[in-house]
Design an enzyme around this catalytic site. Structure first.
Site, PDB file in Angstrom:
ATOM      1  N   LYS A 130      10.752  34.650  17.696  1.00 22.03           N
ATOM      2  CA  LYS A 130      11.262  34.453  16.449  1.00 22.03           C
ATOM      3  C   LYS A 130      12.233  33.647  16.294  1.00 22.03           C
ATOM      4  O   LYS A 130      12.262  32.778  15.312  1.00 22.03           O
ATOM      5  CB  LYS A 130      11.616  35.853  15.801  1.00 22.03           C
ATOM      6  N   SER A 173       9.150   5.811  29.126  1.00 22.68           N
ATOM      7  CA  SER A 173       8.798   7.266  29.134  1.00 22.68           C
ATOM      8  C   SER A 173       7.344   7.632  29.040  1.00 22.68           C
ATOM      9  O   SER A 173       6.648   7.216  30.021  1.00 22.68           O
ATOM     10  CB  SER A 173       9.425   7.852  27.718  1.00 22.68           C
TER      11      SER A 173
END
Length: 645
Positions: A475, A423
């Site tokens: 939010k 990775s």
């Protein structure tokens, strides 16, 4: 009439007060420094005295004296060197400023491979040394670590000096290493437990849902399954496919290596060795009968037997090394020219944007200093970048990629992959001039994955409410007490897809392939080093030795000559500089605190089991809602693996 302060020109009294406060803060900080240094010095002095008394008592009790050891080594008699292998196989050198303290506190420094290779090179020309006895007790590391250790002893066997191994018990890795020996002895009550590669995958999707916790996982790459256990109860088909391929390739390598290492009269076939690993468990007598081991003896009896057969005396390996007084043991390479050298830079651990733990993990700023040093030093003709990392922050990986890329424009950079370079670990390897990996290195995992917790059900079940006050349209992304909105999820998916595209393009650029070709072998899939060679993700198989050879070749140096290997030296704290001003005092205090913190952590946590490491990993994941790029199996490593994040 009261007037507000003019903050550009404060009143005289205010300036005076500020001056006196600065003086008082300086005095306070000074005494804090003195107090900390005095306390540390006192503690270390007490520990030193305690250990000194202990050593004197032990020597008095056993009758062993240092002089007698030196005499035994220098009396020109034939020798067998006993090398005890225990602790961790270290991917990174212990900093010189910590080595003494580490030994003083009784910490096991483990086995550092470049150092061991150098030590064996010092032995090969001594005709007194008739062989080496490996006492392999509690040695820990990845299969790739043992792979490189095996290669080191394989090179030593070219010198026609026999190697013997004694094992209290035989595990996958210890038996794999011992197979290089001319003879393997096992303790009478020992056993052989060799099931071959084992991946233990734990899934707890339903478990966390029962406590009201849900997870939103967004990924790019069908094999990128690091967070799969948080949402599922069993491996997906791509995950099974990947791990089955890994298991098969690693098992094939182990069987072939053990068969090759056990070459002697009547040596077993590959089919026989393969059957040993499939049957997995044997008593000492069964192992002897099947030819898995050659002798059953206690260690002292085995030493006496070897001394009788070689007419030699057994001495401790490190006592022998100290007796010949090497001055360049860490690199093992003496420069053939003062103006021609190689550099070794080690990048080990998780990749993060942290800036307060310079010696833990890989951070862009810390690594940048080392790469910049290698770029500016005219005597360094090529750089070997040793990478052992499961990945981490996508941003940090990209920043490091740029630094490595800039260095390759000036001089050759050869990446030597250790246990894993997956990775983000592969991301920072991609721009190198050449990549060298061990057959058992875990690499690839070119993909991106992110996870956001959803505690909506947790709130309903336990009455814990969450209130987020913000004017942001995001939010639901910021409030863990509600699920992601479709708009927010789309934003995260787009971000991760863009990072994946960036990842693919960076790898394609470094490997000189098209993005489409890289995408076909990416998708978050993990490969062994041997598999990676076949698909073009690495250029050559081998360890540090092969990486040095490749670096010399690319730099136009003599491949068969020895050159100095330079390492970056951190700027040391200077007491006078530390006391210059408040800012410098704070900086020095911070560095000293980190130094002691790392030292104490290493001393107190060296025996924590893998469960603690996994728990720490999960905790870090929950704390970070940003993109992670960890290879899937990092959370669920092979048995015996103990890694500190």
């Amino acid at each position: 009439m009261n007037h507000p302060y003019d903050y550009n020109h404060p009143p005289q009294a205010e300036r005076k007060n500020g001056f006196f406060r600065s003086i008082l803060n300086f005095i306070k900080s000074y005494f804090i420094v003195v107090g900390i240094l005095s306390t540390i010095t006192s503690i270390l002095f007490i520990i030193f005295i305690f250990n000194a008394i202990k050593i004197v008592k032990e020597k008095s009790h056993t009758g062993i004296k240092t002089q007698s050891k030196v005499s035994a080594i220098n009396d020109n008699k034939d020798l067998i060197l006993k090398l005890k292998l225990d602790g961790f196989i270290r991917q990174k050198a212990v900093p010189s400023d910590r080595a003494f303290i580490t030994q003083l506190l009784g910490n096991d420094s483990g086995v550092y491979l470049p150092e061991l290779r150098a030590q064996l090179r010092m032995i090969k020309d001594d005709p007194r040394v008739k062989g080496i006895l490996l006492d392999i007790e509690f040695l820990n590391g990845s299969l790739a670590d043992f792979n490189e250790l095996y290669d080191i002893f394989s090179d030593f066997k070219v010198e026609k000096k026999p190697i013997y191994s004694w094992l209290p018990v035989a595990s996958n890795k210890s038996f794999y290493l011992a197979s290089i020996s001319d003879e393997i002895a096992l303790a009478p009550a020992g056993e052989v437990d060799i099931p071959g590669p084992v991946f233990n995958l734990s899934y707890f999707g339903d478990a966390i849902r029962k406590v009201g916790v849900g997870m939103e996982v967004i990924r790019s790459g069908k094999y990128k399954s690091a967070f799969e256990p948080f949402v599922a109860n069993e491996p997906s088909q791509p995950t099974l496919e990947m791990y089955q391929a890994l298991e098969k390739d690693l098992r094939t390598h182990i069987v072939e290596t053990v068969t090759k290492g056990r070459i002697k009269k009547g040596s077993p076939s590959e089919a026989t060795v393969d059957n040993w690993f499939r049957e997995s468990s044997f008593t000492a007598k069964q192992a002897l009968h099947l030819g898995i081991v050659d002798r059953i003896l206690y260690l002292n009896d085995y030493i006496e037997s070897l001394e009788d057969s070689h007419k030699a005396k057994t001495v401790d390996f490190l006592d022998y090394i100290h007796s010949i007084e090497s001055n360049d043991i860490l690199s093992g390479l003496s420069g053939s020219s003062n103006d021609e050298a190689l550099a070794l830079i080690e990048a080990v651990g998780e990749i993060t944007m942290d800036t307060d733990e310079e010696d833990e993990g890989i951070q862009p700023e810390s690594l940048r200093k080392k790469l910049q040093w290698a770029k500016e030093d005219k005597s360094i003709k090529a750089v070997v970048l040793r990478i052992s990392s499961p990945g981490g922050s996508a941003l940090a990986s990209d920043l490091i990629w740029q630094e490595v890329k800039q260095l390759t424009s000036v001089k050759p950079v050869v990446v030597s992959m250790g246990s894993y370079a997956a990775s983000g670990g592969y991301y920072i390897s991609a721009p190198a001039t050449a990549i060298v990996a061990l057959p058992t290195t875990i690499t690839g995992s070119i993909g991106v994955i992110g996870m956001v917790p959803n505690l909506e059900k947790f709130k309903e079940k336990y009455g814990v409410s969450f209130h987020t006050i913000t004017g942001s349209n995001r939010k639901s992304m910021l409030d863990q007490g509600q699920p992601l909105s479709s708009e927010d999820k789309a934003i995260l998916e787009k971000n991760i897809e863009e990072i994946y595209t960036l990842f693919i393009n960076k790898v394609a650029q470094g490997r000189k392939k098209s993005p489409e070709a890289i995408d076909a072998i990416a998708q978050g899939r993990v490969w062994t080093g041997a598999q990676a060679l076949g698909i073009g993700l690495v250029d050559k198989l081998g360890g540090l030795k092969e990486a040095y050879q490749e670096a010399k070749k690319l730099a136009g140096l003599d491949v068969n000559a020895l050159y100095e290997v330079k390492r970056y030296q951190k700027e040391k704290l200077n007491l006078m500089d530390c006391l210059k001003n408040i800012q410098e005092i704070r900086r020095c205090l911070r560095q000293s605190r980190l130094h002691m913190k790392s030292l104490v952590q290493g001393y107190l946590t060296k025996d924590l089991d893998s469960f603690t490491s996994r728990l720490q990993t999960v905790t870090k994941i929950f704390k970070r809602k940003r993109v992670q790029t960890l290879w899937p199996g990092y959370l669920f490593l092979l048995e015996e693996q103990k890694l500190k994040l």
